[in-house]
Design a protein around this motif. Structure first.
Motif, PDB file in Angstrom:
ATOM      1  N   LEU A   1      38.565  37.126 -20.093  1.00 30.05           N
ATOM      2  CA  LEU A   1      38.578  37.864 -18.830  1.00 30.05           C
ATOM      3  C   LEU A   1      37.605  39.042 -18.852  1.00 30.05           C
ATOM      4  O   LEU A   1      36.898  39.310 -17.873  1.00 30.05           O
TER       5      LEU A   1
ATOM      6  N   ARG B   1      34.177  37.791 -18.538  1.00 29.23           N
ATOM      7  CA  ARG B   1      33.940  37.206 -17.207  1.00 29.23           C
ATOM      8  C   ARG B   1      33.771  38.272 -16.129  1.00 29.23           C
ATOM      9  O   ARG B   1      32.885  38.152 -15.274  1.00 29.23           O
ATOM     10  N   SER B   2      34.603  39.304 -16.177  1.00 28.33           N
ATOM     11  CA  SER B   2      34.566  40.283 -15.090  1.00 28.33           C
ATOM     12  C   SER B   2      34.455  41.732 -15.559  1.00 28.33           C
ATOM     13  O   SER B   2      34.455  42.652 -14.745  1.00 28.33           O
TER      14      SER B   2
ATOM     15  N   CYS C   1      40.224  43.525 -17.760  1.00 26.59           N
ATOM     16  CA  CYS C   1      41.381  42.635 -17.884  1.00 26.59           C
ATOM     17  C   CYS C   1      42.550  43.271 -17.143  1.00 26.59           C
ATOM     18  O   CYS C   1      43.111  44.265 -17.602  1.00 26.59           O
TER      19      CYS C   1
ATOM     20  N   LYS D   1      45.939  40.618 -11.632  1.00 31.79           N
ATOM     21  CA  LYS D   1      44.918  40.077 -10.732  1.00 31.79           C
ATOM     22  C   LYS D   1      44.334  38.752 -11.216  1.00 31.79           C
ATOM     23  O   LYS D   1      43.344  38.266 -10.654  1.00 31.79           O
ATOM     24  N   VAL D   2      44.915  38.172 -12.259  1.00 31.62           N
ATOM     25  CA  VAL D   2      44.428  36.878 -12.748  1.00 31.62           C
ATOM     26  C   VAL D   2      44.703  35.808 -11.702  1.00 31.62           C
ATOM     27  O   VAL D   2      45.812  35.702 -11.172  1.00 31.62           O
ATOM     28  N   SER D   3      43.691  34.999 -11.412  1.00 33.45           N
ATOM     29  CA  SER D   3      43.820  33.961 -10.389  1.00 33.45           C
ATOM     30  C   SER D   3      43.675  32.571 -11.004  1.00 33.45           C
ATOM     31  O   SER D   3      43.274  32.423 -12.164  1.00 33.45           O
TER      32      SER D   3
ATOM     33  N   ASP E   1      40.258  32.004 -12.363  1.00 36.59           N
ATOM     34  CA  ASP E   1      40.056  32.502 -13.734  1.00 36.59           C
ATOM     35  C   ASP E   1      40.545  31.470 -14.746  1.00 36.59           C
ATOM     36  O   ASP E   1      39.891  31.214 -15.767  1.00 36.59           O
TER      37      ASP E   1
ATOM     38  N   ALA F   1      38.255  28.452 -14.972  1.00 32.46           N
ATOM     39  CA  ALA F   1      37.048  28.808 -15.726  1.00 32.46           C
ATOM     40  C   ALA F   1      37.342  28.871 -17.224  1.00 32.46           C
ATOM     41  O   ALA F   1      36.520  28.463 -18.054  1.00 32.46           O
ATOM     42  N   TYR F   2      38.524  29.379 -17.555  1.00 30.08           N
ATOM     43  CA  TYR F   2      38.931  29.468 -18.965  1.00 30.08           C
ATOM     44  C   TYR F   2      39.079  28.071 -19.561  1.00 30.08           C
ATOM     45  O   TYR F   2      38.593  27.797 -20.669  1.00 30.08           O
TER      46      TYR F   2
END
Length: 258
Positions: free
Chosen positions: A43, A46-47, A50, A54-56, A59, A62-63
Motif C-alpha cells: 500500500l 502504491r499510494s 497506509c 481506506k483500503v478498497s 487495492d 492490484a495486490y
C-alpha cells in the motif's frame, strides 16, 4: 495523532487479541504479523501511505496481481488473504472500520494432495530400525513408538513432560496448538518402549553429563531436552536406512496413525 502510528496500533491490538483471546502460538502470531506487514508495504509503495480504513477492492486486486506476477504459491496467497480478512473482521468488531474489503475476495483453490503414509509392513520396518540394546537406540525406539501410537506432532513430543504421562493407565495428555489439551491412549508396545527408555536410557544420560533436574521426557545425547529439529534428524536417519520410494516426514507418521 499521526495516522500511521494510529493504524500501527490497530495491528498491535489485533495481534494482542490473537495472543490473549485466541491463545495462538508465537509462530502463528509471527505469520499474521508478516502477512499484514507485506500488504502494508504494498500500500505504501502504491499510494505513499497506509490507511486501513481506506483500503478498497481495487487495492486488493492490484495486490493479487502483484503476487501473481511474482509467481507466489497459491497456498501463500490464500494464507495472506485469510490473515487480512481476519484482521479486518477484528477492526469491524472494534468499530474501527465500517466494512471488510476482503470479505468477498475469493482465495485461490488449493490443489488437494493425497496424504503420504506408511503401509503396515513399512511402519513395522521403521519401528524395528533402532538398536534397543543401546542407550540412544532405546530412546529412538521410544520416540518412534510414541509418534506412531499417538499421532502427535514433533513439537508436542519435544515439549512433553513427565507429569503428562501415565504409563500405569496407558494415556498421555498432549499439549497441542493454541495450548489445547487432548487425552490420548497409548498401546502396550509404546508403553514398553517408554518404560525401558525412562528407566535405563534417560536417567543414564542425565547422570552421565550431570544435567540438572528437568521434567522433559525426551533428551539428547547430553541429557538436555530434545528439540524439534533433533527429532526430525532422528527420524530422517532411520528413514534413510529403508529402501522407500516415497518422501516420508514426521507428518507422514501422523497420517499413518490416522
Amino acid at each position: 495523532m499521526n495516522k500511521e502510528i494510529s493504524t500501527d496500533k490497530w495491528v498491535a491490538n489485533f495481534l494482542n487479541y490473537l495472543n490473549v483471546e485466541k491463545n495462538y502460538s508465537q509462530l502463528t502470531l509471527k505469520s499474521y504479523a508478516g502477512d499484514i506487514a507485506l500488504f502494508k508495504e504494498f500500500l505504501q509503495a502504491r499510494s505513499g501511505t497506509c490507511q486501513w480504513s481506506k483500503v478498497s477492492i481495487l487495492d486488493i486486486r492490484a495486490y493479487l496481481a502483484q503476487l501473481n506476477s511474482k509467481h507466489a504459491a497459491r497456498k501463500s496467497i490464500a494464507r495472506r488473504i485469510s490473515s487480512l480478512r481476519s484482521f479486518y473482521k477484528f477492526l469491524m468488531r472494534e468499530n474501527l472500520v465500517k466494512t471488510n474489503p476482503f470479505a468477498k475476495v475469493r482465495t485461490p483453490k488449493l490443489e488437494k494432495k493425497l496424504p503420504v503414509f506408511l503401509e503396515e509392513c513399512e511402519i513395522n520396518e521403521l519401528l524395528a530400525q533402532p538398536d534397543a540394546t543401546e542407550v540412544l537406540g532405546m530412546r529412538d525406539k521410544a520416540i518412534l513408538e510414541f509418534l506412531y501410537a499417538t499421532g502427535c506432532r514433533v513439537s508436542e513430543l519435544a515439549g512433553l513432560t513427565l507429569n503428562r504421562l501415565d504409563l500405569g493407565n496407558q494415556y498421555v495428555l498432549l499439549l497441542g496448538k493454541g495450548n489445547k489439551e487432548r487425552l490420548v491412549p497409548i498401546g502396550h508396545p509404546c508403553v514398553r518402549a517408554l518404560e525401558a527408555y525412562l528407566t535405563q536410557s534417560r536417567n543414564f544420560l542425565m547422570d552421565k553429563f550431570k544435567v540438572g533436574e528437568h521434567d522433559f521426557i525426551f533428551v539428547n545425547s547430553r541429557g538436555t531436552p530434545l528439540t524439534d529439529r533433533s527429532v526430525r534428524r532422528i527420524l530422517d536417519k532411520y528413514i534413510s536406512q529403508m529402501s522407500l520410494q516415497k518422501h516420508i516426514s514426521p507428518h507422514s507418521i501422523r497420517h499413518t496413525f490416522a
